[in-house]
Design a protein around this motif. Structure first.
Motif, PDB file in Angstrom:
ATOM      1  N   ASP A 258       0.831  -1.207   0.000  1.00  0.00           N
ATOM      2  CA  ASP A 258       0.000   0.000   0.000  1.00  0.00           C
ATOM      3  C   ASP A 258       0.866   1.258   0.000  1.00  0.00           C
ATOM      4  OD1 ASP A 258      -2.304  -1.515   0.004  1.00  0.00           O
ATOM      5  OD2 ASP A 258      -2.567  -1.440   2.177  1.00  0.00           O
ATOM      6  N   ASP A 259       1.973   1.222   0.739  1.00  0.00           N
ATOM      7  CA  ASP A 259       2.893   2.361   0.731  1.00  0.00           C
ATOM      8  C   ASP A 259       3.439   2.597  -0.676  1.00  0.00           C
ATOM      9  OD1 ASP A 259       2.570   2.648   3.446  1.00  0.00           O
ATOM     10  OD2 ASP A 259       4.483   1.710   3.977  1.00  0.00           O
ATOM     11  N   ALA A 260       3.851   1.512  -1.317  1.00  0.00           N
ATOM     12  CA  ALA A 260       4.419   1.636  -2.661  1.00  0.00           C
ATOM     13  C   ALA A 260       3.387   2.150  -3.651  1.00  0.00           C
ATOM     14  CB  ALA A 260       4.973   0.287  -3.109  1.00  0.00           C
ATOM     15  N   ARG A 261       2.175   1.630  -3.570  1.00  0.00           N
ATOM     16  CA  ARG A 261       1.132   2.059  -4.497  1.00  0.00           C
ATOM     17  C   ARG A 261       0.721   3.511  -4.256  1.00  0.00           C
ATOM     18  NH1 ARG A 261      -2.130  -3.664  -3.864  1.00  0.00           N
ATOM     19  NH2 ARG A 261      -1.035  -4.772  -5.569  1.00  0.00           N
ATOM     20  N   ALA A 262       0.686   3.919  -2.993  1.00  0.00           N
ATOM     21  CA  ALA A 262       0.336   5.306  -2.686  1.00  0.00           C
ATOM     22  C   ALA A 262       1.379   6.265  -3.237  1.00  0.00           C
ATOM     23  CB  ALA A 262       0.183   5.485  -1.182  1.00  0.00           C
ATOM     24  N   LEU A 263       2.654   5.916  -3.085  1.00  0.00           N
ATOM     25  CA  LEU A 263       3.712   6.774  -3.620  1.00  0.00           C
ATOM     26  C   LEU A 263       3.650   6.814  -5.135  1.00  0.00           C
ATOM     27  CD1 LEU A 263       6.183   8.514  -3.056  1.00  0.00           C
ATOM     28  CD2 LEU A 263       7.572   6.426  -3.068  1.00  0.00           C
ATOM     29  N   PRO A 268       3.212   9.199 -10.559  1.00  0.00           N
ATOM     30  CA  PRO A 268       2.949   8.103 -11.498  1.00  0.00           C
ATOM     31  C   PRO A 268       4.069   7.845 -12.499  1.00  0.00           C
ATOM     32  CG  PRO A 268       1.615  10.034 -12.028  1.00  0.00           C
ATOM     33  CD  PRO A 268       2.253  10.312 -10.712  1.00  0.00           C
ATOM     34  N   PHE A 269       5.002   8.758 -12.607  1.00  0.00           N
ATOM     35  CA  PHE A 269       6.113   8.607 -13.543  1.00  0.00           C
ATOM     36  C   PHE A 269       7.255   7.783 -12.968  1.00  0.00           C
ATOM     37  CE2 PHE A 269       6.028  12.776 -11.429  1.00  0.00           C
ATOM     38  CZ  PHE A 269       7.075  12.585 -10.525  1.00  0.00           C
ATOM     39  N   LEU A 270       7.153   7.335 -11.718  1.00  0.00           N
ATOM     40  CA  LEU A 270       8.250   6.612 -11.075  1.00  0.00           C
ATOM     41  C   LEU A 270       8.577   5.309 -11.800  1.00  0.00           C
ATOM     42  CD1 LEU A 270       7.691   6.803  -7.197  1.00  0.00           C
ATOM     43  CD2 LEU A 270       9.429   7.973  -8.551  1.00  0.00           C
ATOM     44  N   THR A 271       9.863   5.081 -11.989  1.00  0.00           N
ATOM     45  CA  THR A 271      10.342   3.786 -12.444  1.00  0.00           C
ATOM     46  C   THR A 271      10.627   2.871 -11.266  1.00  0.00           C
ATOM     47  OG1 THR A 271      11.261   4.670 -14.496  1.00  0.00           O
ATOM     48  CG2 THR A 271      12.222   2.615 -13.676  1.00  0.00           C
ATOM     49  N   GLY A 272      11.102   3.476 -10.171  1.00  0.00           N
ATOM     50  CA  GLY A 272      11.417   2.657  -9.010  1.00  0.00           C
ATOM     51  C   GLY A 272      11.405   3.446  -7.717  1.00  0.00           C
ATOM     52  N   ILE A 273      11.311   2.706  -6.629  1.00  0.00           N
ATOM     53  CA  ILE A 273      11.367   3.293  -5.292  1.00  0.00           C
ATOM     54  C   ILE A 273      12.680   2.815  -4.680  1.00  0.00           C
ATOM     55  CG2 ILE A 273      10.213   3.558  -3.070  1.00  0.00           C
ATOM     56  CD1 ILE A 273       7.608   2.783  -4.402  1.00  0.00           C
ATOM     57  N   GLY A 274      13.677   3.638  -4.802  1.00  0.00           N
ATOM     58  CA  GLY A 274      15.008   3.260  -4.363  1.00  0.00           C
ATOM     59  C   GLY A 274      16.006   4.311  -4.759  1.00  0.00           C
ATOM     60  N   GLY A 275      17.235   3.880  -4.964  1.00  0.00           N
ATOM     61  CA  GLY A 275      18.289   4.821  -5.309  1.00  0.00           C
ATOM     62  C   GLY A 275      19.024   5.278  -4.078  1.00  0.00           C
ATOM     63  N   ASP A 276      18.687   6.475  -3.599  1.00  0.00           N
ATOM     64  CA  ASP A 276      19.358   6.996  -2.420  1.00  0.00           C
ATOM     65  C   ASP A 276      18.653   6.541  -1.145  1.00  0.00           C
ATOM     66  OD1 ASP A 276      21.766   8.291  -2.806  1.00  0.00           O
ATOM     67  OD2 ASP A 276      21.099  10.118  -1.830  1.00  0.00           O
ATOM     68  N   LEU A 277      18.284   5.291  -1.112  1.00  0.00           N
ATOM     69  CA  LEU A 277      17.717   4.650   0.068  1.00  0.00           C
ATOM     70  C   LEU A 277      18.865   3.854   0.686  1.00  0.00           C
ATOM     71  CD1 LEU A 277      15.149   4.197   1.692  1.00  0.00           C
ATOM     72  CD2 LEU A 277      14.541   2.358   0.124  1.00  0.00           C
ATOM     73  N   ALA A 278      19.504   4.452   1.689  1.00  0.00           N
ATOM     74  CA  ALA A 278      20.826   4.005   2.120  1.00  0.00           C
ATOM     75  C   ALA A 278      20.770   2.872   3.125  1.00  0.00           C
ATOM     76  CB  ALA A 278      21.602   5.177   2.697  1.00  0.00           C
ATOM     77  N   VAL A 279      21.418   1.763   2.782  1.00  0.00           N
ATOM     78  CA  VAL A 279      21.662   0.700   3.750  1.00  0.00           C
ATOM     79  C   VAL A 279      22.825   1.099   4.662  1.00  0.00           C
ATOM     80  CG1 VAL A 279      22.328  -1.727   4.025  1.00  0.00           C
ATOM     81  CG2 VAL A 279      20.737  -1.071   2.210  1.00  0.00           C
ATOM     82  N   ASP A 280      23.773   1.873   4.110  1.00  0.00           N
ATOM     83  CA  ASP A 280      24.898   2.359   4.912  1.00  0.00           C
ATOM     84  C   ASP A 280      25.348   3.705   4.370  1.00  0.00           C
ATOM     85  OD1 ASP A 280      26.074   1.455   2.533  1.00  0.00           O
ATOM     86  OD2 ASP A 280      27.808   0.569   3.532  1.00  0.00           O
ATOM     87  N   GLY A 281      26.535   4.146   4.778  1.00  0.00           N
ATOM     88  CA  GLY A 281      27.051   5.446   4.374  1.00  0.00           C
ATOM     89  C   GLY A 281      28.132   5.332   3.323  1.00  0.00           C
TER      90      GLY A 281
END
Length: 555
Positions: A258-263, A268-281
């Motif tokens: 639901d979070d992904a669909r709401a975003l 609506p032009f999003l290709t992905g939900i990620g990128g600068d979503l940091a697992v670390d520094g």
């Protein structure tokens, strides 16, 4: 639409490696072939360009860009080693920037921005003290971002304005990492609409001038707003002002589909939900999550932080996010640099396949940014789950090698394992190259050169493989390679660049180019000679869908 015939040159095309001319009609490649045939097509073209020996290639795609920050950095104080080779010159540059801003905004609240400082490159080996920064900037609120984009130095006035001086992380040095840094970065990006729009335009125009026809925008809350991302996408799609194509990613953690669909519904032009979503520094800031302690930070560190870096996300969070994105039909992805962070990503992939199934995880075509430490187990997991990598050869060029910052931070043996380009390419992991601008310059040929001249000769890739990773690879990671983008062949979109190069060459071995001659060519498409002593190619024209984005043919 109009048609353009480019003739009397060299065309980099796997479909016809000996092509000397190319016809673009209604935004697609309509023909390519020999110069003697081109003469018969000239009459039907609206424009005929005599290349005079210039090279036509597919345009570059930069698979990791922060557009707003890139534009802001163009107007900010330049603290990169080339502009500020030592600490005194950096303080002088900050003082000059403060004076200029005061003249334009007397007594105002506009933040002085600076980018690119690297204490490892300065003889003093340290960042400015807070008192030095305050004195140089004369009380002007200031944010100076380190070259890796994960640490900043802020002035006392900026800290007081934003409340950072009352944060538990404030230690009086002005140096910020982690959540405090993200807050500072978010506050500094709160600029007026006119400046924001100007920054977007300047960044995309710079990309076009470097032969880049497409960028992957790595948006995130600490980088830009959702509204800002929408504005950027509208600008890039405006036919009245041709600019490079923008592929949109947004780094926000999802806890459910639901979070992904709401975003996605909002963007609506999003290709992905990620990128600068940091697992670390990052390694430069000693915040990349490592299995072993940093070699130049004995425990306990002065700041009390972990000597092994920082892990921002758990395997469970990674898994939940990937499943949510897969179920929503979107790519998921993360910033991963340290080997401990890569371990957590692999654990997250395995957990995700248990929450759903491996087929669903693979269907997401997820991606990882940077991936600087990939051992055999991680490589197997990336292949198993169909994960692609967006990597930055400029990192190795700037900070790799036995005397570089990575070796200082990690020690020689660990540093020698970084950026295994050849292992990744040889295993068949989908690769795309990017800059991480403004952390590294938007300079695609330099990235290609870096990949063919890795400090470890065994990890060098061929010039052709590196070029494809920086052109077709970007379209592939965005799921757009089915259009033919990234190649020059009949029916493919006319995304191309024209270059003046001192020499054209074919590669005799990975990491080594030999000057081209008819006997050595053997049907290989030509590229500029990227030997260290050879000047970089000069971009003469950049074209997206047949429309000129940048033109210096008559310059």
């Amino acid at each position: 639409m109009t048609s353009t015939l480019y003739r009397n040159g060299v065309v980099h095309s796997s479909a016809d490696p000996f092509a000397e001319a190319i016809l673009v009609d209604d935004g697609v490649v309509a023909w390519l072939g020999a110069e003697d045939t081109a003469a018969g097509l000239a009459a039907r073209a609206d424009e005929v360009v005599d290349l005079d020996g210039a090279l036509v290639t597919p345009g570059f795609v930069d698979a990791h860009v922060h557009t707003l920050e890139t534009g802001l950095a163009l107007e900010a104080v330049d603290l990169t080693p080339g502009a500020a080779p030592d600490l005194p010159s950096a303080l002088d540059a900050l003082a000059a920037g403060a004076r200029a801003l005061e003249a334009a905004d007397p007594g105002g609240e506009q933040v002085l921005l600076a980018f690119g400082w690297d204490e490892h490159a300065w003889p003093a080996g340290r960042a400015p003290h807070l008192s030095e920064l305050d004195a140089a900037t004369a009380g002007r609120p200031t944010l100076a971002v380190r070259v890796d984009g994960h640490t900043a130095l802020v002035s006392s006035s900026f800290a007081a304005r934003t409340g950072l001086d009352r944060d538990r992380a404030w230690d009086g040095t002005g140096v910020l990492t982690g959540e405090a840094y993200l807050r500072a970065r978010t506050a500094a990006h709160d600029v007026d609409p006119a400046r924001r729009a100007r920054a977007y335009r300047q960044a995309l125009r710079l990309a076009a001038a470097r032969g880049v026809v497409g960028v992957h925008e790595m948006s995130a809350p600490h980088v830009d707003t959702r509204a800002g991302l929408s504005e950027l996408m509208t600008l890039a799609a405006d036919p009245s002002e041709p600019l490079p194509h923008v592929v949109a990613y947004r780094g926000e953690l999802c806890e459910s589909v639901d979070d992904a669909r709401a975003l996605h519904a909002e963007l609506p032009f999003l290709t992905g939900i990620g990128g600068d979503l940091a697992v670390d520094g990052t390694i430069g800031s000693r915040t990349a999550a490592m299995r072993s302690a940093y070699a130049d930070l004995p425990y306990p560190s002065a700041s009390g932080t972990s000597p092994n870096g920082v892990l921002h996300l758990s395997a469970d969070q990674i898994a939940t996010h990937l499943v949510a994105c897969s179920q929503a039909g979107l790519q998921g992805g993360f910033h991963v640099i340290g080997d401990r962070a890569m371990d957590e990503l692999v654990h997250g992939l395995e957990t995700a396949s248990g929450l759903a199934d491996a087929g669903l995880v693979r269907s997401g075509h997820h991606r990882v940014e940077h991936a600087m430490l990939v051992d055999a187990a991680a490589l197997a997991a990336l292949l198993l789950y169909g994960v692609a990598l967006s990597i930055q050869p400029g990192f190795d060029t700037a900070w790799g090698g036995p005397d570089g910052m990575y070796a200082a931070r990690l020690g020689g043996p660990r540093a020698s394992s970084l950026s295994p380009f050849a292992d990744l390419a040889g295993a068949g992991v989908p690769l795309a190259f990017g800059s991480d601008s403004p952390a590294r310059p938007l300079d695609p040929w330099q990235a290609v050169r870096g990949a063919i001249s890795h400090a470890d000769p065994s990890q060098r890739v061929s010039a052709r493989a590196a070029f494809r990773a920086h052109s077709r690879g970007g379209w592939r990671l965005a799921g757009l390679d089915h259009t033919g983008a990234g190649e020059l062949r009949v029916g493919a979109p006319a995304h191309l660049a024209v270059w003046r190069a001192e020499q054209l060459a074919v590669q005799s071995a990975p990491g080594r180019l030999s000057q081209w001659n008819p006997e050595a060519r053997s049907g290989q498409p030509l590229l500029p000679d990227l030997s260290p002593e050879t000047p970089a190619p000069q971009c003469l024209r950049t074209v997206r869908d047949g429309v000129v984005l940048f033109d210096a043919l008559d310059a």
